[in-house]
Design a protein around this motif. Structure first.
Motif, PDB file in Angstrom:
ATOM      1  N   ALA A  48     101.441  71.757  52.393  1.00 24.01           N
ATOM      2  CA  ALA A  48     100.578  72.941  52.368  1.00 24.01           C
ATOM      3  C   ALA A  48      99.610  72.766  51.210  1.00 24.01           C
ATOM      4  O   ALA A  48     100.035  72.579  50.069  1.00 24.01           O
ATOM      5  N   ILE A  49      98.309  72.794  51.534  1.00 24.86           N
ATOM      6  CA  ILE A  49      97.284  72.660  50.506  1.00 24.86           C
ATOM      7  C   ILE A  49      96.307  73.813  50.630  1.00 24.86           C
ATOM      8  O   ILE A  49      96.229  74.485  51.661  1.00 24.86           O
ATOM      9  N   ARG A  50      95.574  74.035  49.583  1.00 22.34           N
ATOM     10  CA  ARG A  50      94.416  74.932  49.606  1.00 22.34           C
ATOM     11  C   ARG A  50      93.239  74.096  49.138  1.00 22.34           C
ATOM     12  O   ARG A  50      93.392  73.249  48.267  1.00 22.34           O
ATOM     13  N   PHE A  51      92.088  74.321  49.734  1.00 21.61           N
ATOM     14  CA  PHE A  51      90.920  73.561  49.310  1.00 21.61           C
ATOM     15  C   PHE A  51      89.644  74.357  49.520  1.00 21.61           C
ATOM     16  O   PHE A  51      89.602  75.302  50.304  1.00 21.61           O
ATOM     17  N   LYS A  52      88.644  73.942  48.768  1.00 21.67           N
ATOM     18  CA  LYS A  52      87.298  74.467  48.913  1.00 21.67           C
ATOM     19  C   LYS A  52      86.390  73.258  49.051  1.00 21.67           C
ATOM     20  O   LYS A  52      86.478  72.319  48.261  1.00 21.67           O
ATOM     21  N   ALA A  53      85.546  73.246  50.073  1.00 18.63           N
ATOM     22  CA  ALA A  53      84.631  72.141  50.335  1.00 18.63           C
ATOM     23  C   ALA A  53      83.200  72.609  50.126  1.00 18.63           C
ATOM     24  O   ALA A  53      82.832  73.711  50.524  1.00 18.63           O
ATOM     25  N   SER A  54      82.409  71.737  49.497  1.00 20.08           N
ATOM     26  CA  SER A  54      81.045  72.102  49.149  1.00 20.08           C
ATOM     27  C   SER A  54      80.121  70.900  49.300  1.00 20.08           C
ATOM     28  O   SER A  54      80.540  69.757  49.125  1.00 20.08           O
ATOM     29  N   ALA A  69      97.897  78.922  53.427  1.00 16.07           N
ATOM     30  CA  ALA A  69      97.411  77.597  53.058  1.00 16.07           C
ATOM     31  C   ALA A  69      97.088  76.812  54.327  1.00 16.07           C
ATOM     32  O   ALA A  69      97.368  77.268  55.442  1.00 16.07           O
ATOM     33  N   TYR A  70      96.530  75.634  54.156  1.00 17.83           N
ATOM     34  CA  TYR A  70      96.264  74.731  55.273  1.00 17.83           C
ATOM     35  C   TYR A  70      97.433  73.759  55.356  1.00 17.83           C
ATOM     36  O   TYR A  70      97.788  73.112  54.366  1.00 17.83           O
TER      37      TYR A  70
END
Length: 151
Positions: A48-54, A69-70
């Protein structure tokens, strides 16, 4: 990327973030924002991860803002390869900033726009902030309920 846009992307980061190449990361660069002390993931494990993509300082995906979470299996190609390579090197509790080169992100073709998400041009380096939360099914309360058998 200019320092100002990096600070916008990583508000909790100090005035300077020291990126270094990820060992065997094929061009992925990372900076440790928070160190964890848990286990590293192995290929095939559910994480389980959390992320922000930019891209260019504009966030196009952010699961830090979602309730859940993902979840994905490490090495399954269900996420951008550069992000997966980073997760394989992280410990539970680690929070890293990443720069993922085009060859390990969306390649020369980029990513078509979808509802609420912009088009990402070909050749784009993608910035991520990722938190390795846990291994679902390994948590103590689940192990107590299942007698240590996982789920």
């Amino acid at each position: 990327m200019a320092a100002g846009s990096l600070l916008t992307f990583l508000p909790q980061a100090a005035s300077a973030v020291d990126f270094k190449p990820l060992e065997n990361g094929e061009g992925v660069e990372y900076a440790v924002l928070q160190s964890g002390s848990g286990d590293k993931a192995k290929i095939g494990e559910l994480v389980a991860i959390r992320f922000k993509a930019s891209f260019n300082g504009n966030t196009f995906d952010d699961c830090f803002k979602t309730q859940n979470a993902y979840y994905y299996r490490v090495g399954s190609e269900n996420i951008v390869k550069g992000l997966d390579l980073a997760v394989q090197n992280m410990r539970v509790g680690d929070r890293w900033a990443l720069k993922v080169p085009p060859s390990l992100a969306f390649g020369d073709k980029g990513l078509k726009p979808s509802p609420g998400k912009p088009r990402i041009p070909g050749g784009a380096t993608i910035e991520y902030e990722v938190l390795f939360e846990t291994f679902p099914g390994r948590e103590a309360d689940i192990l107590e309920v299942t007698g240590g058998e996982g789920v």
